[in-house]
Design an enzyme around this catalytic site. Structure first.
Site, mmCIF file in Angstrom:
data_model
loop_
_atom_site.group_PDB
_atom_site.id
_atom_site.type_symbol
_atom_site.label_atom_id
_atom_site.label_comp_id
_atom_site.label_asym_id
_atom_site.label_seq_id
_atom_site.Cartn_x
_atom_site.Cartn_y
_atom_site.Cartn_z
ATOM 1 N N ARG A 1 84.414 60.285 67.910
ATOM 2 C CA ARG A 1 84.873 58.909 68.088
ATOM 3 C C ARG A 1 84.271 57.920 67.097
ATOM 4 N NH1 ARG A 1 80.886 60.472 70.960
ATOM 5 N NH2 ARG A 1 79.133 59.136 71.503
ATOM 6 N N ASN B 1 74.388 49.511 75.628
ATOM 7 C CA ASN B 1 73.559 49.252 76.797
ATOM 8 C C ASN B 1 73.419 47.748 77.006
ATOM 9 O OD1 ASN B 1 70.658 48.282 75.739
ATOM 10 N ND2 ASN B 1 71.506 49.789 74.302
ATOM 11 N N CYS C 1 78.353 32.142 78.900
ATOM 12 C CA CYS C 1 77.790 33.288 78.192
ATOM 13 C C CYS C 1 77.955 34.554 79.028
ATOM 14 C CB CYS C 1 76.313 33.044 77.867
ATOM 15 S SG CYS C 1 75.197 33.164 79.285
ATOM 16 N N CYS D 1 78.524 56.893 77.911
ATOM 17 C CA CYS D 1 79.325 57.880 77.181
ATOM 18 C C CYS D 1 78.688 59.263 77.237
ATOM 19 C CB CYS D 1 79.503 57.438 75.730
ATOM 20 S SG CYS D 1 80.466 55.917 75.546
ATOM 21 N N ALA E 1 80.379 54.148 68.042
ATOM 22 C CA ALA E 1 81.832 54.182 68.143
ATOM 23 C C ALA E 1 82.449 52.816 67.862
ATOM 24 C CB ALA E 1 82.226 54.685 69.533
ATOM 25 N N CYS F 1 76.522 34.495 82.540
ATOM 26 C CA CYS F 1 77.298 33.765 83.542
ATOM 27 C C CYS F 1 78.277 34.698 84.251
ATOM 28 C CB CYS F 1 78.074 32.626 82.887
ATOM 29 S SG CYS F 1 77.066 31.277 82.239
#
Length: 337
Positions: free
Chosen positions: A66, A126, A166, A181, A34, A169
């Site tokens: 989507r 993920n 990053c 989803c 998506a 953090c």
């Protein structure tokens, strides 16, 4: 160039010089679902010189709600998303150099896939892959435009090595609570908004408008009308990525050879080497209920009810289970260990 990009060049912060910089830039989009399809469309239409995109999956009917580059013909063909996307994007802008890669991004290949890249755009679904991208980007000094969308919620941030903290953090350990989803759904407008935030920050960076970059993590709920912005602040000194520079996701682990695709009822097994799809079609045909193949993948319906999907790079999806033991049993039975 004048005609194609005329409206973009009339936008003063980009102009002719910014357009030239875009044409000399290279981006990599990881994940062509998506977010990735919207990101790719923006980058290609904007005239970014090289757009490389990497995806391990193929087009399914549930994607069409989507994932904007695909249609029913792509589902029927069973083509990988990267291949189907490349066909569409070439018709959008033939001046842009496209590199479609059908692969799983891992600790073994991440640095190679980002060679020559100026900026990475997150189209993944993920945190395992996001942490990998975060670590490799900070190791190589490449900006990382993070984005995520699920249900009616979205979030986005731009992480720049040497300038911002990053992802680790801000989110040291990710636990989505099982919400993906595939488990709680997603509405398409959320995807468009998140990808547009990412694309806008990417354009700012690529044309050199660094003073205009947003230095915050944006989160929102489009259905309940919530919006929140959190300043990125300073890097965490003890962060294993940008602080200690250990880059933990780049240390391959044995368990990474087998991963569950959350909410998909599928287990991906990395395999031990390339697969000759024609050879495997001949081998599996006597045992399979049904086989469908194209140059990019082979799908075999098994008598047990599950499905094997084989890719030339050696990966095998065992669809119909999320149990590692069951997946390994079927893999051993039909592919061998």
């Amino acid at each position: 160039m004048e005609e194609r990009y005329s409206r973009q060049m009339r936008f003063a912060p980009i102009g002719e010089e910014g357009q030239r910089k875009l044409s000399q830039s290279a981006v990599c989009i990881v994940g062509m679902g998506a977010l990735g399809t919207v990101l790719a469309s923006h980058m290609v239409r904007a005239g970014v010189g090289l757009v490389r995109f990497v995806d391990r999956d193929y087009v399914e009917m549930s994607n069409l709600q989507r994932q904007m580059l695909y249609d029913e013909d792509d589902v029927a063909s069973g083509y990988p998303k990267a291949v189907a996307a490349e066909k569409k994007l070439r018709r959008i802008n033939s001046d842009v150099r496209l590199e479609a890669v059908v692969a799983d991004v891992t600790a073994h290949n991440a640095e190679e896939l980002l060679e020559g890249i100026d900026l990475v755009l997150d189209g993944t679904d993920n945190f395992q892959t996001r942490y990998l991208l975060n670590d490799v980007c900070f190791k190589l000094g490449i900006p990382f435009a993070y984005g995520g969308a699920v249900s009616a919620r979205g979030m986005s941030a731009m992480f720049v090595p040497g300038s911002t903290p990053c992802l680790r953090c801000l989110i040291p350990a990710a636990d989505s609570g099982g919400e993906t989803c595939d488990t709680v759904g997603v509405i398409a407008p959320v995807v468009d908004i998140v990808a547009s935030y990412q694309a806008a920050e990417a354009l700012k960076y690529l044309v050199g408008a660094h003073e205009k970059r947003r230095r915050s993590l944006v989160t929102f709920d489009l259905w309940d009308n919530h919006y929140f912005e959190m300043k990125l602040g300073q890097p965490v000194p003890d962060c294993p990525c940008c602080g200690r520079k250990e880059y933990p996701a780049l240390n391959p682990k044995e368990q990474d050879e087998m991963i569950s695709l959350c909410g998909r009822g599928s287990v991906q097994i990395a395999g031990k080497g390339p697969l000759d799809l024609e050879r495997w079609r001949q081998r599996l045909e006597p045992a399979a209920v049904k086989i469908k193949a194209n140059p990019y993948l082979l799908r075999a319906e098994l008598p047990e009810g599950e499905r094997l999907v084989l890719f030339p790079d050696g990966r095998v999806l065992v669809q119909g289970t999320d149990d590692f033991a069951r997946a390994r049993t079927l893999y051993a039975r039909y592919i061998g260990l």
